[in-house]
Design an enzyme around this catalytic site. Structure first.
Site, PDB file in Angstrom:
ATOM      1  N   ARG A  27      -6.979  50.148 -23.348  1.00  0.00           N
ATOM      2  CA  ARG A  27      -5.665  50.264 -24.220  1.00  0.00           C
ATOM      3  C   ARG A  27      -5.700  51.355 -24.945  1.00  0.00           C
ATOM      4  O   ARG A  27      -6.821  51.753 -25.511  1.00  0.00           O
ATOM      5  CB  ARG A  27      -5.522  49.095 -25.007  1.00  0.00           C
ATOM      6  CG  ARG A  27      -4.201  48.729 -25.585  1.00  0.00           C
ATOM      7  CD  ARG A  27      -4.138  47.158 -26.269  1.00  0.00           C
ATOM      8  NE  ARG A  27      -5.149  46.603 -25.725  1.00  0.00           N
ATOM      9  CZ  ARG A  27      -6.088  46.022 -26.987  1.00  0.00           C
ATOM     10  NH1 ARG A  27      -5.823  46.327 -28.139  1.00  0.00           N
ATOM     11  NH2 ARG A  27      -6.855  45.341 -26.717  1.00  0.00           N
ATOM     12  N   SER A 115       0.718  44.512 -23.984  1.00  0.00           N
ATOM     13  CA  SER A 115       0.655  43.341 -24.517  1.00  0.00           C
ATOM     14  C   SER A 115       1.436  43.437 -26.058  1.00  0.00           C
ATOM     15  O   SER A 115       2.895  43.526 -25.900  1.00  0.00           O
ATOM     16  CB  SER A 115      -0.860  42.907 -24.922  1.00  0.00           C
ATOM     17  OG  SER A 115      -0.864  41.430 -25.621  1.00  0.00           O
ATOM     18  N   HIS A 116       1.014  43.142 -26.908  1.00  0.00           N
ATOM     19  CA  HIS A 116       1.758  43.014 -28.364  1.00  0.00           C
ATOM     20  C   HIS A 116       1.489  44.100 -29.167  1.00  0.00           C
ATOM     21  O   HIS A 116       1.935  44.301 -30.320  1.00  0.00           O
ATOM     22  CB  HIS A 116       1.322  41.726 -29.091  1.00  0.00           C
ATOM     23  CG  HIS A 116      -0.055  41.810 -29.493  1.00  0.00           C
ATOM     24  ND1 HIS A 116      -0.952  41.226 -28.643  1.00  0.00           N
ATOM     25  CD2 HIS A 116      -0.552  42.060 -30.645  1.00  0.00           C
ATOM     26  CE1 HIS A 116      -2.162  41.284 -29.248  1.00  0.00           C
ATOM     27  NE2 HIS A 116      -1.937  41.726 -30.611  1.00  0.00           N
ATOM     28  N   LYS A 125      -4.842  45.129 -17.763  1.00  0.00           N
ATOM     29  CA  LYS A 125      -5.760  44.110 -17.671  1.00  0.00           C
ATOM     30  C   LYS A 125      -5.906  43.932 -16.138  1.00  0.00           C
ATOM     31  O   LYS A 125      -5.020  43.751 -15.285  1.00  0.00           O
ATOM     32  CB  LYS A 125      -4.725  42.885 -18.204  1.00  0.00           C
ATOM     33  CG  LYS A 125      -4.603  42.852 -19.793  1.00  0.00           C
ATOM     34  CD  LYS A 125      -3.731  41.582 -20.364  1.00  0.00           C
ATOM     35  CE  LYS A 125      -3.562  41.707 -21.546  1.00  0.00           C
ATOM     36  NZ  LYS A 125      -2.432  40.615 -22.305  1.00  0.00           N
ATOM     37  N   ASP A 249       5.029  36.429 -26.419  1.00  0.00           N
ATOM     38  CA  ASP A 249       4.296  37.919 -26.889  1.00  0.00           C
ATOM     39  C   ASP A 249       5.064  38.965 -25.606  1.00  0.00           C
ATOM     40  O   ASP A 249       5.771  38.614 -24.843  1.00  0.00           O
ATOM     41  CB  ASP A 249       2.875  37.893 -26.958  1.00  0.00           C
ATOM     42  CG  ASP A 249       2.149  38.186 -25.746  1.00  0.00           C
ATOM     43  OD1 ASP A 249       2.682  37.417 -24.726  1.00  0.00           O
ATOM     44  OD2 ASP A 249       1.030  38.543 -25.648  1.00  0.00           O
ATOM     45  N   ASP A 251       3.876  40.548 -23.313  1.00  0.00           N
ATOM     46  CA  ASP A 251       3.733  40.518 -21.920  1.00  0.00           C
ATOM     47  C   ASP A 251       3.788  39.014 -21.158  1.00  0.00           C
ATOM     48  O   ASP A 251       3.479  38.723 -20.062  1.00  0.00           O
ATOM     49  CB  ASP A 251       2.362  41.271 -21.384  1.00  0.00           C
ATOM     50  CG  ASP A 251       1.164  40.685 -21.885  1.00  0.00           C
ATOM     51  OD1 ASP A 251       0.945  39.839 -23.094  1.00  0.00           O
ATOM     52  OD2 ASP A 251       0.150  40.696 -21.184  1.00  0.00           O
ATOM     53  N   ASP A 253       1.964  36.147 -22.002  1.00  0.00           N
ATOM     54  CA  ASP A 253       0.827  35.514 -21.508  1.00  0.00           C
ATOM     55  C   ASP A 253       0.443  34.723 -22.956  1.00  0.00           C
ATOM     56  O   ASP A 253      -0.516  33.681 -22.955  1.00  0.00           O
ATOM     57  CB  ASP A 253      -0.461  36.238 -21.202  1.00  0.00           C
ATOM     58  CG  ASP A 253      -0.926  37.158 -22.106  1.00  0.00           C
ATOM     59  OD1 ASP A 253      -0.457  37.392 -23.394  1.00  0.00           O
ATOM     60  OD2 ASP A 253      -1.902  38.172 -21.586  1.00  0.00           O
ATOM     61  N   ARG A 254       1.300  34.683 -23.967  1.00  0.00           N
ATOM     62  CA  ARG A 254       0.834  33.763 -25.166  1.00  0.00           C
ATOM     63  C   ARG A 254       2.110  33.273 -25.597  1.00  0.00           C
ATOM     64  O   ARG A 254       3.286  33.793 -25.588  1.00  0.00           O
ATOM     65  CB  ARG A 254       0.369  34.687 -26.302  1.00  0.00           C
ATOM     66  CG  ARG A 254      -0.818  35.260 -25.929  1.00  0.00           C
ATOM     67  CD  ARG A 254      -1.675  36.026 -27.257  1.00  0.00           C
ATOM     68  NE  ARG A 254      -1.126  36.977 -27.753  1.00  0.00           N
ATOM     69  CZ  ARG A 254      -0.751  37.335 -29.082  1.00  0.00           C
ATOM     70  NH1 ARG A 254      -0.970  36.721 -29.796  1.00  0.00           N
ATOM     71  NH2 ARG A 254       0.054  38.356 -29.396  1.00  0.00           N
ATOM     72  N   THR A 313     -14.387  34.160 -28.786  1.00  0.00           N
ATOM     73  CA  THR A 313     -13.012  34.583 -28.586  1.00  0.00           C
ATOM     74  C   THR A 313     -12.952  35.729 -27.702  1.00  0.00           C
ATOM     75  O   THR A 313     -13.695  36.443 -27.561  1.00  0.00           O
ATOM     76  CB  THR A 313     -12.570  35.079 -29.997  1.00  0.00           C
ATOM     77  OG1 THR A 313     -12.603  34.202 -31.025  1.00  0.00           O
ATOM     78  CG2 THR A 313     -11.412  35.642 -30.137  1.00  0.00           C
ATOM     79  N   GLU A 332      -7.191  29.334 -26.913  1.00  0.00           N
ATOM     80  CA  GLU A 332      -7.641  30.227 -28.042  1.00  0.00           C
ATOM     81  C   GLU A 332      -6.582  30.390 -29.243  1.00  0.00           C
ATOM     82  O   GLU A 332      -5.459  29.893 -29.105  1.00  0.00           O
ATOM     83  CB  GLU A 332      -7.725  31.613 -27.299  1.00  0.00           C
ATOM     84  CG  GLU A 332      -8.785  32.150 -26.606  1.00  0.00           C
ATOM     85  CD  GLU A 332      -8.965  33.638 -26.440  1.00  0.00           C
ATOM     86  OE1 GLU A 332      -9.556  34.100 -27.376  1.00  0.00           O
ATOM     87  OE2 GLU A 332      -7.788  34.216 -25.756  1.00  0.00           O
ATOM     88  N   MET A 333      -7.025  30.522 -30.369  1.00  0.00           N
ATOM     89  CA  MET A 333      -6.359  30.467 -31.292  1.00  0.00           C
ATOM     90  C   MET A 333      -5.076  31.553 -31.242  1.00  0.00           C
ATOM     91  O   MET A 333      -4.173  31.540 -32.112  1.00  0.00           O
ATOM     92  CB  MET A 333      -7.212  30.775 -32.610  1.00  0.00           C
ATOM     93  CG  MET A 333      -6.495  30.720 -34.010  1.00  0.00           C
ATOM     94  SD  MET A 333      -5.770  28.888 -34.366  1.00  0.00           S
ATOM     95  CE  MET A 333      -4.849  29.070 -35.815  1.00  0.00           C
ATOM     96  N   SER A 334      -5.564  32.667 -30.780  1.00  0.00           N
ATOM     97  CA  SER A 334      -4.508  33.748 -30.576  1.00  0.00           C
ATOM     98  C   SER A 334      -3.083  33.414 -29.729  1.00  0.00           C
ATOM     99  O   SER A 334      -2.407  33.883 -29.783  1.00  0.00           O
ATOM    100  CB  SER A 334      -5.045  34.937 -29.776  1.00  0.00           C
ATOM    101  OG  SER A 334      -5.492  34.478 -28.400  1.00  0.00           O
ATOM    102  N   HIS A 336      -3.443  32.217 -26.240  1.00  0.00           N
ATOM    103  CA  HIS A 336      -3.707  32.050 -24.950  1.00  0.00           C
ATOM    104  C   HIS A 336      -4.073  30.657 -24.534  1.00  0.00           C
ATOM    105  O   HIS A 336      -5.021  30.186 -24.977  1.00  0.00           O
ATOM    106  CB  HIS A 336      -4.840  32.943 -24.507  1.00  0.00           C
ATOM    107  CG  HIS A 336      -4.512  34.610 -24.658  1.00  0.00           C
ATOM    108  ND1 HIS A 336      -3.966  35.275 -23.705  1.00  0.00           N
ATOM    109  CD2 HIS A 336      -4.897  35.240 -25.612  1.00  0.00           C
ATOM    110  CE1 HIS A 336      -3.659  36.580 -24.132  1.00  0.00           C
ATOM    111  NE2 HIS A 336      -4.253  36.760 -25.456  1.00  0.00           N
TER     112      HIS A 336
END
Length: 470
Positions: A27, A115-116, A125, A249, A251, A253-254, A313, A332-334, A336
């Site tokens: 990135r 992503s975000h 990715k 988000d 892309d 994925d969340r 994580t 995950e907390m994010s 995902h």
């Protein structure tokens, strides 16, 4: 996918900026650290690694960023220069790129996505032979470029479209018990190219927010983990008769979730709902979650007959653990969420949204179901900003010499997570930016303040003069 006018393969490339090779992906800032030349070189290294793994073709998808077509073209040229074929699947959410690897039988794919991150960022990715690249595997791509350790050949380029196959696959499996009216906010990210079709086909009436794909993100940042980016969803739920809000988000994925009353249901609580549902069909199943998640999860999973596993994580690390254990679900907390039961095990915000609606459509009041999930007083993520390398050193010192006298347990799989009878505190080094990430949760505000005081004493003891965000 622009580049191609057979630019001859250079005998060697200028080494790409080392800072773009992150822990879980590549990135950087477009035309500064992440140039088309750098991406072409990375493509050539990736194609060379693919050949070593006997992979013959790689699917490439891209998000809606303005730099996407040029970078995807450069990536394709680099992969083909290694003698590996490329299947261009166009502008699609990252989960559809993962899906393409299964559907098209390539087993390998790359999503060109920032992503975000802000609009001037982009990245890659990468999956080879079903394995998500992370850590040393990503660093090894740069080593290949620096050492000119590259295969050579002439791969073919073809196009394929996978959106219809994806929609058919999801809607053939996920069934809603009743029609629902929902708000969806795609934040002008690439999820807007697919989400409205998916949720309409599932039987939903939609209030659409920012579903036109615009890589400048003119309305709000496409990151549903931040409450300020969910305010439009909250307003739409207040002003319409929609019963639930979903946000995605940049892309796709969340997933972010908002109740009718405007309460944000954070991903670790979403995971409770998913775990109870999955465990009803997979008794005794292992459920994986990352160190940032609520302490209420372990007990909830056991209560529903499952085996809780706390893990590092990072979407790539969680995916690797999922493959290793054969667990039916991870999160995950994010935001995902990884379904292996009835799905492929990759993180997919759209599919998670569909599974959520399948569960909630059985209830007359979906918000009541979500509100009833165990909750606690918690802080958002707090960051200690430091110089490059310092976060890992601070956490190393905490592990070595800090004492937490009232702790019931100290977990060190990813940073330092200290469990108390009435809460927990976490300090872990970010793998993507030079910060120490802190998070606190407890049964009361008073308990959080006590735990924070314990962490303040411990952190200042190993790093005097540090500026703490609490």
């Amino acid at each position: 996918m622009p580049p191609t006018p057979n630019s001859a393969t250079p005998s060697s490339y200028a080494p790409p900026a080392p800072e773009i090779f992150k822990a879980y992906d590549i990135r950087g800032i477009v035309d500064k650290t992440l140039t088309a030349e750098a991406v072409r070189a990375i493509g050539h290294a990736l194609g060379s690694e693919a050949r070593k793994r006997s992979q013959r073709a790689i699917a490439i998808g891209r998000d809606g960023r303005l730099s996407g077509p040029e970078l995807a073209g450069a990536l394709a040229d680099g992969i083909r220069a290694a003698g590996v074929d490329v299947v261009d699947i166009g502008c699609v959410p990252t989960p559809l790129t993962y899906f393409a690897a299964y559907h098209l039988g390539t087993d390998s794919c790359v999503s060109v996505t920032g992503s975000h991150n802000p609009p001037d960022y982009n990245g890659l990715k990468m999956v080879l032979g079903g394995e998500t690249l992370y850590g040393d595997l990503i660093q090894d791509l740069r080593r290949r470029i620096v050492d000119n350790d590259l295969a050579h050949g002439a791969g073919q380029l073809r196009e394929a479209r996978v959106v219809d196959a994806y929609l058919d696959r999801v809607t053939s499996d996920v069934k809603l018990a009743r029609p629902m009216k929902i708000v969806i906010d795609c934040g002008n990210g690439v999820a807007g190219a697919v989400a409205p079709q998916l949720f309409r086909r599932l039987g939903c009436e939609l209030v659409e927010l920012f579903c036109d794909v615009d890589g400048t993100f003119p309305n709000h940042h496409p990151d549903p983990s931040k409450p300020e980016n969910l305010q439009d969803v909250i307003r739409a739920l207040r002003d319409t008769d929609a019963e639930l809000g979903l946000a995605f988000d940049g892309d796709g994925d969340r997933l972010g979730v908002v109740t009718k009353a405007g309460q944000i249901i954070y991903p670790d609580r979403q995971l409770m709902l998913f775990a109870a549902d999955v465990l009803s069909r997979v008794p005794g199943g292992e459920i994986i979650y990352d160190v940032k998640c609520t302490r209420n999860l372990a007990g909830w999973i056991r209560e529903h007959g499952g085996k809780p596993t706390m893990w590092n994580t990072g979407h790539a690390l969680v995916k690797a653990k999922l493959r290793e254990t054969g667990a039916p679900l991870a999160g995950e907390m994010s935001g995902h969420v990884f379904f292996k039961e009835r799905w492929f095990g990759f993180d997919d915000g759209l599919y998670a949204g569909a599974r959520l609606l399948e569960i909630l459509s059985r209830a007359a009041d979906p918000s009541a179901v979500l509100d009833a999930l165990p909750d606690a007083v918690s802080t958002p993520e707090l960051n200690i900003k430091m110089a490059e390398g310092e976060p890992f050193e601070l956490v190393r010192r905490l592990k070595e010499s800090a004492r937490f006298d009232d702790a019931s347990d100290v977990v060190t799989i990813d940073g330092v997570r200290v469990e108390y009878a009435d809460g927990f505190g976490l300090a872990r080094p970010s793998n993507t930016t030079p910060v120490v990430v802190l998070r606190f949760e407890a049964d009361s505000q008073q308990a959080i303040e006590r735990i924070q005081a314990d962490f303040r004493r411990a952190i200042e003891g190993v790093w005097p003069g540090v500026q703490l965000p609490f």
